[in-house]
Design an enzyme around this catalytic site. Sequence first.
Site, PDB file in Angstrom:
ATOM      1  CG  ASP A  98      -0.243  -0.138   2.537  1.00 12.36           C
ATOM      2  OD1 ASP A  98       0.781  -0.865   2.591  1.00 12.36           O
ATOM      3  OD2 ASP A  98      -0.692   0.454   3.535  1.00 12.36           O
ATOM      4  CD  GLU A 164       3.448  -1.120   7.555  1.00 11.94           C
ATOM      5  OE1 GLU A 164       3.757  -1.117   8.757  1.00 11.94           O
ATOM      6  OE2 GLU A 164       3.503  -0.094   6.842  1.00 11.94           O
ATOM      7  CD  GLU A 165       2.518   3.247   5.775  1.00 11.68           C
ATOM      8  OE1 GLU A 165       2.397   3.637   6.954  1.00 11.68           O
ATOM      9  OE2 GLU A 165       3.615   3.184   5.196  1.00 11.68           O
ATOM     10  CG  HIS A 396       5.470   7.907   6.511  1.00 13.14           C
ATOM     11  ND1 HIS A 396       4.358   7.598   7.282  1.00 13.14           N
ATOM     12  CD2 HIS A 396       5.965   6.712   6.108  1.00 13.14           C
ATOM     13  CE1 HIS A 396       4.217   6.287   7.332  1.00 13.14           C
ATOM     14  NE2 HIS A 396       5.184   5.724   6.627  1.00 13.14           N
TER      15      HIS A 396
END
Length: 426
Positions: A98, A164-165, A396
């Site tokens: 993702d 996963e986020e 990020h």
Amino acid sequence: MKSLNTLLLLLLCFSLFAQGPNLEKDYEAIEGKVIEWRRDIHQNPELSNREFKTAKKIADHLIALGIEVQTGVAHTGVVGVLKGDKPGKVVALRADIDALPVTERNDLSFKSTVTSEFLGEKVGVMHACGHDAHTAILMGVAEILASNKDKINGTVKFIFQPAEEGPPPGEEGGALLMVKEGVLKNPDVDAIFGLHINSQTPVGMIRFKIGGTLAAAQSFTIKVKGKQSHGSQPWAGVDPILISAKIIDGLQTIISREANLTNEAAVITVGKIKSGVRFNIIPESAEMIGTIRTLDYGMKDHINKRMKEMVATIAKAYGGEATCEIKDATDITFNDPNLTTEMLPTLKRVAGDERVIAQKAVTGAEDFSYYQREVPGFFFFLGGMTPGNKTPYPHHTPDFLIDDSGLLLGVKAMTELALDYLGQAP
């Protein structure tokens, strides 16, 4: 002469085992494909639990390789099972697929211009944490292993994991849901390996830690109840903002005065506080939200217990009331000591002894931890920074960059870990 020949033969056998199977031609042939896959996935990112095109790309690739494929696992996850020509154990290799709600800010030819909706807002979408690299690496590993089934003593399970986020609010997802849906069963996994590319580690380097490697992440919500009054008459009310300030101050003493930081790091952060409507009104209530990061189960339990005690007690001391709700987000990413020690020689053979470096724990979090809670696991960091870069951008962020030349080492590491683990005596 006979004894000398026997000795030479033994030395040759040992040398071949120490070097692992000769797959250099396979690695040379796959590098260009991995880079191409990574760039395509980067240019077409998808948010958590919405990775439909990415999942199809992965599934089509695995099917073309003759690998048994299951789709729709934990919404959009893809699982491939490859049985070797010889019986043995089962090893799992995991990649997350993702992207993040981040608008990319660079001049790459494969820059993402994708937009989507996140929490009701239009956002840019970007692989700002390297999951595109993880996916491409594991696709490359699958291709190499599928063409070398004669070298596999057992079974390899490829786990391409969504979210996963973190799944969107109100949805389940990620590693926790994959485990819940039986991804480690049928066939039952004996050990699992995962990697994470790192934009601040030079290409060619691998970093690891035995034991607690990434933190358990928890969220907390503190609700404070006071008594509303006019801002000019604070004695007529109970100020929830003042209580909140005292609670925030008190929480930090848990870290600075109660947590044994010589053992592992720990963090309590209040990320948001909301209260009041006007400058001259003492409000009735306040709410705070934040995160807890721990790397030790004992410290985690102690911090959780003391937070709940402290919040209620401080509020009572100032005439109010308060509650503290704590929710788990991810567990501690804990590298099994025996498995890690056993597999380090593989990484050192692949990358070079001086390029495999022990590191300190990281207070970031990874839901790979949920697999490790079920079976022994080893999670390590792969260099993705161009050597000599003095200002690497962190994960990020809109400027996040990784060097494609680091991908091949990831392919080699995951391939050799799988083969070496399965090649061990039962």
